[in-house]
Enzyme design. Sequence first.
Site, short mmCIF file in Angstrom:
data_model
loop_
_atom_site.label_atom_id
_atom_site.label_comp_id
_atom_site.label_asym_id
_atom_site.label_seq_id
_atom_site.Cartn_x
_atom_site.Cartn_y
_atom_site.Cartn_z
N ARG A 159 7.08 3.10 10.96
CA ARG A 159 7.54 4.06 9.95
C ARG A 159 7.68 5.46 10.54
O ARG A 159 8.58 6.21 10.15
CB ARG A 159 6.61 4.07 8.73
CG ARG A 159 5.17 4.34 9.07
CD ARG A 159 4.29 4.17 7.84
NE ARG A 159 2.88 4.23 8.17
CZ ARG A 159 1.99 4.92 7.48
NH1 ARG A 159 2.35 5.61 6.42
NH2 ARG A 159 0.72 4.90 7.82
N GLU A 206 12.34 3.45 -8.73
CA GLU A 206 13.02 2.76 -7.63
C GLU A 206 14.39 2.22 -8.02
O GLU A 206 15.30 2.17 -7.19
CB GLU A 206 12.15 1.62 -7.10
CG GLU A 206 10.86 2.10 -6.45
CD GLU A 206 9.76 2.46 -7.44
OE1 GLU A 206 9.91 2.12 -8.65
OE2 GLU A 206 8.75 3.07 -7.04
N PHE A 260 8.67 -2.43 -3.89
CA PHE A 260 9.38 -1.80 -5.00
C PHE A 260 10.89 -1.73 -4.75
O PHE A 260 11.69 -1.88 -5.68
CB PHE A 260 8.79 -0.42 -5.26
CG PHE A 260 7.29 -0.46 -5.31
CD1 PHE A 260 6.65 -1.34 -6.18
CD2 PHE A 260 6.50 0.30 -4.46
CE1 PHE A 260 5.26 -1.43 -6.20
CE2 PHE A 260 5.12 0.22 -4.48
CZ PHE A 260 4.49 -0.65 -5.35
N HIS A 288 6.06 -0.56 4.59
CA HIS A 288 4.92 -1.24 3.96
C HIS A 288 5.29 -2.65 3.53
O HIS A 288 5.00 -3.09 2.43
CB HIS A 288 4.36 -0.42 2.80
CG HIS A 288 3.73 0.86 3.24
ND1 HIS A 288 4.43 1.83 3.92
CD2 HIS A 288 2.46 1.32 3.13
CE1 HIS A 288 3.63 2.84 4.21
NE2 HIS A 288 2.42 2.56 3.76
N ASP A 311 -4.46 -2.17 0.77
CA ASP A 311 -3.93 -2.05 -0.59
C ASP A 311 -3.84 -3.40 -1.31
O ASP A 311 -3.77 -3.45 -2.54
CB ASP A 311 -2.54 -1.38 -0.58
CG ASP A 311 -2.64 0.14 -0.52
OD1 ASP A 311 -3.77 0.66 -0.64
OD2 ASP A 311 -1.61 0.79 -0.34
N ARG A 347 3.94 -0.71 8.48
CA ARG A 347 3.09 0.45 8.31
C ARG A 347 2.23 0.82 9.53
O ARG A 347 2.22 1.98 9.94
CB ARG A 347 2.16 0.22 7.11
CG ARG A 347 1.29 1.42 6.74
CD ARG A 347 0.26 1.05 5.69
NE ARG A 347 -0.81 0.24 6.23
CZ ARG A 347 -1.94 0.74 6.74
NH1 ARG A 347 -2.15 2.04 6.76
NH2 ARG A 347 -2.87 -0.06 7.23
#
Lengths: 309, 268
Positions: free
Chosen positions: A8, A56, A81, A107, A115, A165
Site C-alpha cells: 500500500r 463506497e 468495501f 487490505h 481486524d 496491507r
Amino acid sequence: MAEMKAQRNAYGEALAELAEERKDIVVMDADLAHATMTSIFADKYPDRFFNAGIAEQNLMGMACGMARTGLTVFASTFAMFGAGRAYEIVRNAVCYSKSNVKIALSHSGLCVGEDGGSHQCLEDIALMRILPGMKVIVPCDWVEVKKAVRAAAAVDGPVYLRIARPPVPAITDESTPFEIGKANVLRDGKDVAIITCGLIAHEALKAADILKEQGVDAAVINMHTIKPLDTEIIMKYAHKCGKIVTAEEHLLAGGLGSAVAEAIIGKANPKFAMVGVNDTFGRSGKPDELFAAFGIDSKAIVEKCKSLL
Amino acid sequence: MEKSELKAKAQEFRKEIIDMLFASKSGHPGGSLSCVELISAVYNKMKIDPKNPNWEERDRFVLSKGHAAPTLYCVLADYGYFPKEDLINLRQITSHLQGHPDNKKTPGVDMCTGSLGQGISSATGMALGAKYAKKDYKVYTVLGDGELQEGLVWEASMAAAHYKLDNLTVIIDNNGLQIDGSNDKVMSLGNLRAKFDAFGYKTFVVDGHDFDEINAALDAEVKGCPKCIIAKTVKGKGVSFMEDNFGWHGKVIGPDDYKAAMAELEVK
C-alpha cells in the site's frame, strides 16, 4: 532479499510519482486515505485528490462520472468495501459503461490480520475477474505494485489492482519485467509448477526451497495478472512438469486456481491441485498465523505439491 | 424553442413513446410519459452539438431513472443524434436503443444508467470533473421518486453539496408511484423539499408538465450549491387509463390499449 515495504505504501508512492507526467490522473478514496496510502498522493497533489467519505458506492459512481469527463481515475478503499459493498456499481457504472477507472483496493485477504473476518476480503479476485472488460492484477510485492500502477494507468478502461496491507520483503527487483497478461517465472523447475500470485508468491518460493531439500524440483510462476490470464505459460508448464499446484490468498472458489483450471480444462491434463481458503471466513490473528491456520502457507504448498508426486 | 413548440413536440414524443413500447411489447410506459416535459425542457436549455456527441464542452445529461429511456431516445432523435426511424426498433436485438441507456451504443447518451441511484452518483462525478478541469459545462440528471429510496442517492447528494457543485441540476420526476404501489405505501419519502434542502441543495418545486414553471426553475441562478427541482408529475401523463395507475409502470401495451392511447393523443 530486498527492502521490506508494504504494497500500500508503494501504491501511494507510485501514484505520486506518476502524477507528474500523467496530468490526467486524479485519485479518490473513501475516508481510508491514510490506510490505502493514497494520502501520499493527496499530500503532494491536494487539488487532484477527492474524498467520497464513507460511501463506497458513491466512490465508484463518482469515479465513473469523473472518468467520463476524460480523467484517469484511481479509486481506492478496502477490498471488502470496494469489491464487496460497491460491487453492483463497479459492474454497472464502471465496467458496463467501459469507463477509465482503476479500482485499487488495499487490505485484501487474510493479511489484513487483527481486524478479523469482517474485513478480510477473500472473494475479490472472483468478483472482479468475472466482470466483462475488467483486467485483474494481483502484484506479488511492493516493487511489482509500482510497475502495476504504471501499467494500469496506461490501459484505457477498468483495471482492478489488489493491494496488500503488511510490510513484506520484495521478491522481485527493478529489472524484473512486468507486462499485463504475461506471467513471470520466479524459479524454473521440472517436477511440479506452483502458480501463484500476491503475497503467497513469497510462500511458494519458501515451499520450493523446502521441496528442493527433499529432492523435488519445483517451478514457481508469478501469475500477477489473473485477467487476461497467461494461458501460454500455463500450457508450457502443464506439459513440462505434468503437475500444477495453484496457491493464493483467496477462496478456492473463483480465484486464481479456478482461472487456471478453466484455462487447462479440455486442453491439457496435468495433475492439478489448489491451495486456497476453503469455503470459510477469516478470523483475527497475525498474517503469518492466519496463513498457517487457513492452510495457505509454505508448509501447505509443500504438502499439496507432494500429494501430486 | 418557444413554449408552443415545446408543447407540440411533447405531444409528438408521447405518441412516439406509445409506438415504441407497443412495438417492443415491453418497457415502461408510466414513468416514460411522466418525464416528457422535463427531459425536453432540459435539452432545450442544454449546450450540445448533435453532430459531435462527444464534444468536450457540451452539457451532460444523465437519465438516472434509466427505465424512462424511450423518452430520452425520442428527444435525442428529434435533435438528430440518430434517425427517427431507429425509434421503432427499441429493445430489439439489432437496435442500438437498449432497454436502459447505454453510452457505448447510442449517440448522445452520456452514461449507462438503469441501476437506480447510480445515475445521480455518476452525474455528480461528471460535475466534479467539470469543476476540477475548470470547464463551464453543466450536468443534468433526472431521477424517479421511488429511486430516492436508494441510499446511493443521498451519498451522491452529500458529495454534491460538499463539493459545491452549482453546475449540477438534479430533477425529481415526482409522480408518487413506483412498481409496488404509491411511494407512501411502499416506503414513504416524507418531506422531499426539506430533505433536499437539508442535504444542501437549493430546491425548487414545480409542476412537471408546465414548461413555464420548469423553465423558470432551470433558469434560476444558483451559486455555491447544487440545484434540485422537484417536479410534480402524473405517471402515465397524457393517456387517461395510464394516468396515476401504478399498474402501468412496466405493463405491455396490447393492441386495444394502443388504439385507445393513440386516439386520445391524436385528439389533444
